[in-house]
Design a protein around this motif. Structure first.
Motif, PDB file in Angstrom:
ATOM      1  N   GLY A 163      53.661  37.114  35.910  1.00 25.86           N
ATOM      2  CA  GLY A 163      52.253  36.833  36.130  1.00 25.86           C
ATOM      3  C   GLY A 163      51.810  37.406  37.459  1.00 25.86           C
ATOM      4  N   ALA A 164      50.588  37.893  37.497  1.00 22.77           N
ATOM      5  CA  ALA A 164      50.059  38.460  38.737  1.00 22.77           C
ATOM      6  C   ALA A 164      49.721  37.356  39.718  1.00 22.77           C
ATOM      7  N   ILE A 165      49.861  37.654  40.991  1.00 19.81           N
ATOM      8  CA  ILE A 165      49.456  36.709  42.028  1.00 19.81           C
ATOM      9  C   ILE A 165      47.936  36.672  42.045  1.00 19.81           C
ATOM     10  N   PRO A 166      47.319  35.506  41.852  1.00 20.45           N
ATOM     11  CA  PRO A 166      45.853  35.438  41.755  1.00 20.45           C
ATOM     12  C   PRO A 166      45.186  35.777  43.079  1.00 20.45           C
ATOM     13  N   ASP A 167      44.062  36.449  42.990  1.00 20.00           N
ATOM     14  CA  ASP A 167      43.279  36.781  44.180  1.00 20.00           C
ATOM     15  C   ASP A 167      42.109  35.815  44.279  1.00 20.00           C
ATOM     16  N   ALA A 241      53.779  40.235  51.020  1.00 23.71           N
ATOM     17  CA  ALA A 241      52.576  40.293  51.856  1.00 23.71           C
ATOM     18  C   ALA A 241      51.358  39.798  51.084  1.00 23.71           C
ATOM     19  N   ARG A 242      51.256  40.183  49.823  1.00 24.49           N
ATOM     20  CA  ARG A 242      50.117  39.734  49.013  1.00 24.49           C
ATOM     21  C   ARG A 242      50.168  38.224  48.817  1.00 24.49           C
ATOM     22  N   ALA A 243      51.348  37.697  48.535  1.00 22.50           N
ATOM     23  CA  ALA A 243      51.482  36.250  48.360  1.00 22.50           C
ATOM     24  C   ALA A 243      51.141  35.514  49.654  1.00 22.50           C
ATOM     25  N   GLY A 244      51.572  36.075  50.779  1.00 23.50           N
ATOM     26  CA  GLY A 244      51.256  35.451  52.063  1.00 23.50           C
ATOM     27  C   GLY A 244      49.768  35.445  52.352  1.00 23.50           C
ATOM     28  N   ARG A 245      49.089  36.544  52.034  1.00 22.22           N
ATOM     29  CA  ARG A 245      47.642  36.606  52.254  1.00 22.22           C
ATOM     30  C   ARG A 245      46.906  35.609  51.366  1.00 22.22           C
ATOM     31  N   VAL A 246      47.302  35.532  50.108  1.00 20.33           N
ATOM     32  CA  VAL A 246      46.631  34.615  49.189  1.00 20.33           C
ATOM     33  C   VAL A 246      46.850  33.166  49.624  1.00 20.33           C
TER      34      VAL A 246
END
Length: 287
Positions: A163-167, A241-246
């Motif tokens: 599953g994609a990390i939700p934005d 990095a994307r997970a951390g930003r979200v």
């Protein structure tokens, strides 16, 4: 999913129950004694204590907000690990192909056994890391299931994989106050994610070139080995990095407005109100 967790949380349910019991007892006392008799006798239970009720409401609101943040963070972690596993699984197929090419070149007398050994080592390492990631995903799924009151296997089926990390539908830098120290850290994270995305494109081109060169006998396997290792590291770093930003965005966002967490907490004006959008019926037993 957040709503499911809020609805099934025994702690939230019990705190709402305590609030409702307070409202009900206050209404019953006022009805039984009457405002006039209450003033005459100085009965403190006749009239509700606004501060006492406000404290009870704040306890419910605080727990709802905290639990919602925990569920959202746990969900992001599950999605991050699912992407990690999907990536590592895809790489294993790629590494197996490398091993087959290395074996063919060795049999043709075009390469030494070292190439095949490196390819097999690459695949075995990926297999071990994949198993480790699966264990972490199982733990994260169990934690998310606990928070939302579900069974891990049932929840895993609901979520699917990968599953994609939700934005979040908000600009993280727009919702952060200029004086908030987390804003600078979040800005650095956004910039880091953009740089990693660009680096990944370059790393993938390098892998394609190195693979083509090795297949054609124009480049050594060691170059392909290093290029793939670098590409893998960049891609995993980008997922992190994307997970951390979200997660950081959700943390900032959750503290902006708690009006949603106050839903259904208005005072009861009747002993047994009919269930509506403004009230909550409590059925769970509390200590």
């Amino acid at each position: 999913m957040v709503q499911q967790g809020l609805d099934s949380s025994q702690e939230v349910i019990c705190r709402i129950s305590a609030l409702r019991q307070y409202d009900h007892q206050t209404a019953e006392d006022a009805k039984r004694l009457g405002a006039r008799l209450g003033r005459l006798l100085g009965d403190k239970n006749v009239r509700a204590d606004p501060q006492l009720r406000d404290d009870k409401v704040e306890r419910v609101v605080t727990r709802r907000v905290r639990l919602a943040r925990q569920i959202a963070s746990a969900y992001v972690e599950v999605r991050r690990l699912q992407q990690d596993i999907a990536l590592r699984g895809a790489l294993r197929a790629q590494y197996k192909d490398n091993a087959e090419v290395a074996q063919f070149r060795r049999e043709a007398g075009l390469a030494s056994a070292i190439d095949g050994a490196l390819a097999r080592s690459q695949d075995e390492t990926a297999q071990g890391e994949l198993g480790f990631s699966q264990g972490r995903l199982d733990s994260a799924m169990a934690e998310l299931a606990r928070l939302v009151g579900d069974k891990p296997d049932v929840l895993a089926e609901k979520l699917g994989s990968p599953g994609a990390i939700p934005d979040p539908p908000v600009d993280p830098l727009a919702i952060a106050q200029p004086e908030d120290p987390r804003r600078a850290s979040l800005a650095d994270g956004v910039l880091r994610e953009a740089r990693l995305a660009q680096a990944l494109q370059e790393a993938r081109r390098t892998v394609r070139d190195a693979r083509g060169a090795y297949r054609q006998g124009a480049g050594p396997f060691s170059t392909l080995y290093v290029a793939e290792a670098a590409s893998t590291a960049v891609e995993l770093a980008l997922v992190d990095a994307r997970a951390g930003r979200v997660t950081a965005t959700l943390d900032l966002w959750s503290g902006q407005d708690d009006a949603w967490a106050r839903g259904g907490l208005t005072p009861i004006v009747a002993p047994f109100p009919a269930p509506t959008a403004e009230t909550i019926t409590v059925t769970a037993a509390c200590d």
